[in-house]
Design an enzyme around this catalytic site. Structure first.
Site, PDB file in Angstrom:
ATOM      1  N   ARG A  38     -11.091  22.707  20.322  1.00  0.00           N
ATOM      2  CA  ARG A  38      -9.800  23.306  19.985  1.00  0.00           C
ATOM      3  C   ARG A  38      -8.693  22.948  20.960  1.00  0.00           C
ATOM      4  NH1 ARG A  38     -13.523  25.888  17.864  1.00  0.00           N
ATOM      5  NH2 ARG A  38     -14.475  25.431  19.841  1.00  0.00           N
ATOM      6  N   THR A  39      -8.946  23.149  22.251  1.00  0.00           N
ATOM      7  CA  THR A  39      -7.837  23.038  23.203  1.00  0.00           C
ATOM      8  C   THR A  39      -7.323  21.600  23.248  1.00  0.00           C
ATOM      9  OG1 THR A  39      -8.957  24.759  24.450  1.00  0.00           O
ATOM     10  CG2 THR A  39      -7.115  23.674  25.533  1.00  0.00           C
ATOM     11  N   LYS A  71     -16.523   7.836  39.827  1.00  0.00           N
ATOM     12  CA  LYS A  71     -16.698   6.988  41.030  1.00  0.00           C
ATOM     13  C   LYS A  71     -16.270   7.745  42.278  1.00  0.00           C
ATOM     14  CE  LYS A  71     -14.795   3.312  38.201  1.00  0.00           C
ATOM     15  NZ  LYS A  71     -13.520   2.591  38.074  1.00  0.00           N
ATOM     16  N   ARG A 102      -8.366  20.160  31.662  1.00  0.00           N
ATOM     17  CA  ARG A 102      -9.522  21.073  31.712  1.00  0.00           C
ATOM     18  C   ARG A 102     -10.504  20.510  32.736  1.00  0.00           C
ATOM     19  NH1 ARG A 102     -12.817  23.639  26.773  1.00  0.00           N
ATOM     20  NH2 ARG A 102     -10.871  24.818  26.749  1.00  0.00           N
ATOM     21  N   HIS A 156      -7.461  30.484  31.504  1.00  0.00           N
ATOM     22  CA  HIS A 156      -7.255  29.656  30.299  1.00  0.00           C
ATOM     23  C   HIS A 156      -5.952  30.141  29.662  1.00  0.00           C
ATOM     24  CE1 HIS A 156      -7.912  27.139  26.951  1.00  0.00           C
ATOM     25  NE2 HIS A 156      -9.131  27.504  26.586  1.00  0.00           N
TER      26      HIS A 156
HETATM   27  N1   CP Z   1     -11.206  28.218  22.843  1.00  0.00           N
HETATM   28  C1   CP Z   1     -11.435  27.054  23.458  1.00  0.00           C
HETATM   29  O1   CP Z   1     -11.038  26.849  24.610  1.00  0.00           O
HETATM   30  O2   CP Z   1     -12.141  26.148  22.710  1.00  0.00           O
HETATM   31  P1   CP Z   1     -12.568  24.708  23.178  1.00  0.00           P
HETATM   32  O3   CP Z   1     -13.541  24.861  24.315  1.00  0.00           O
HETATM   33  O4   CP Z   1     -13.167  24.041  21.975  1.00  0.00           O
HETATM   34  O5   CP Z   1     -11.329  24.003  23.646  1.00  0.00           O
END
Ligand code: CP
Length: 362
Positions: A51-52, A80, A101, A129
């Site tokens: 999703r993100t 590396k 991320r 998040h």
């Molecule tokens: N909700 C969420 O962060 O989903 P993903 O891990 O798929 O990005």
């Protein structure tokens, strides 16, 4: 350079502006179709995501911009040994904005301090998040119309569930919210999040292990996945993973207008049979995530255009003589990263790691 690492990097009025922009995008998508023409978003995903990452990419394309990036650390020079700081400096040469991320808590913060372009935290370990929180807030706003006066139940893995931590932090800036924390003892909300909940302004806080007992009281039920990837003991994960499974029978006593949220992905904690219930809003949350990420990209790029800079904290005291004990902290892997603790309670002699928020007494 303004970055968004923690939801608190946005003021309440900025969050309100983002909600308004997202609503306008929903109503007038054509108005926004070219606003990021010529701009590039870099999606730096050192950890899996559906999703993100894809909603950030869809968001940038729908704003008329372009996207570069990667979806696993193994295909990058991080494998590396390249540091997060160097990666951020390098990507600043190619792109206009970063969404990152990373499994290490504080990695996007390190990136934000080294990049010359805005950095958005797309999830760092079990820590924050913020863009999921923006998706959650837009969903609550669209479904409930307001934030104050709600009873919000969080259920499942409240220890490692970074989306829970960020949403609680965001809701604490409103008023009259009853938080009901439903989890096994081993997965309770960390103290550093619990301590943020105001004592006063109409906030209440309850902890329970019994979902069915509190179900009739809830306006929102925020389910979470038990996060296998954060456990060091697999037997503990296996013991806890099925603690809460929401099914239509358990919803029998819920309010007719309760909404069910989940940041997704789910494993088995919401039965597929619940998807047909009109109270199930988790796929609407996914859609809302794209609109809020569009609004955020647009805001941060506009801030750059207008020459807006980071709001500096005034009067904070920092300590440099401690080592962070959190094995998930970015300080455990990043080269030559100075340990920094911010004093948060001088009267109790408490400081916190600026990267991962781990608490220490000094
Ligand atoms: N909700 C969420 O962060 O989903 P993903 O891990 O798929 O990005």
């Amino acid at each position: 350079m303004k970055s968004v690492v923690d939801i608190l990097d946005l003021s309440v009025s900025e969050v309100d502006e983002l909600l308004d922009t997202a609503m306008d995008i929903i109503e007038n998508p054509a108005k926004y179709a070219e606003v990021c023409r010529g701009k590039k978003l870099a999606t730096l995903f050192f950890e899996p995501s559906t999703r993100t990452r894809l909603s950030f990419e869809a968001a940038m394309y729908e704003l008329g911009g372009n996207v570069i990036g990667f979806s696993s650390a193994s295909s990058t020079s991080a494998s590396k040994g390249e540091s997060v700081a160097d990666t951020a400096k390098v990507i600043s040469c190619y792109a206009d904005i970063i969404a990152m991320r990373h499994p290490k808590e504080g990695a996007p913060f390190v990136a934000s301090k080294n990049a010359s372009i805005p950095v958005i935290n797309a999830g760092d370990g079990g820590h924050h998040h913020p863009t999921q929180t923006l998706a959650d807030l837009l969903t609550i706003k669209r479904e409930k119309g307001h934030f104050s006066g709600l009873t919000v139940g969080f259920c499942g893995d409240l220890k490692f569930g970074r989306t829970v931590h960020s949403l609680i932090t965001a809701l604490c800036r409103y008023e009259n919210i009853n938080f009901v924390m439903i989890s096994p003892d081993e997965l309770k909300l960390p103290g550093y999040v619990k301590n943020e909940i105001p004592q006063g302004r109409g906030f209440t806080y309850t902890e329970t292990t019994d979902l069915e007992a509190v179900m009739p009281t809830l306006d929102i039920l925020y389910m979470t996945r038990v996060q296998q990837e954060r456990f060091t003991d697999i037997d503990e994960y296996l013991r806890l993973r099925d603690a809460y499974i929401l099914n239509p029978e358990k919803l029998a006593t819920a309010k007719k207008d309760m909404i069910i949220l989940h940041p997704l992905p789910r494993v088995n904690e919401i039965s597929v049979a619940v998807d047909a219930d009109p109270r199930a809003c988790y796929f609407k949350q996914v859609q809302n995530g794209k609109y809020m990420r569009m609004a955020l990209i647009l805001k941060l790029l506009n801030d750059v255009k207008c020459g807006k800079t980071e709001d500096k904290e005034q009067g904070d005291v920092y300590l440099y003589d401690f080592k962070c004990d959190n094995p998930r902290c970015i300080t455990t892997t990043e080269q030559e990263l100075r340990q920094v603790f911010r004093v948060v309670s001088p009267e109790n002699r408490i400081c916190r790691c600026v990267y991962c928020d781990t608490k220490k007494n000094y």
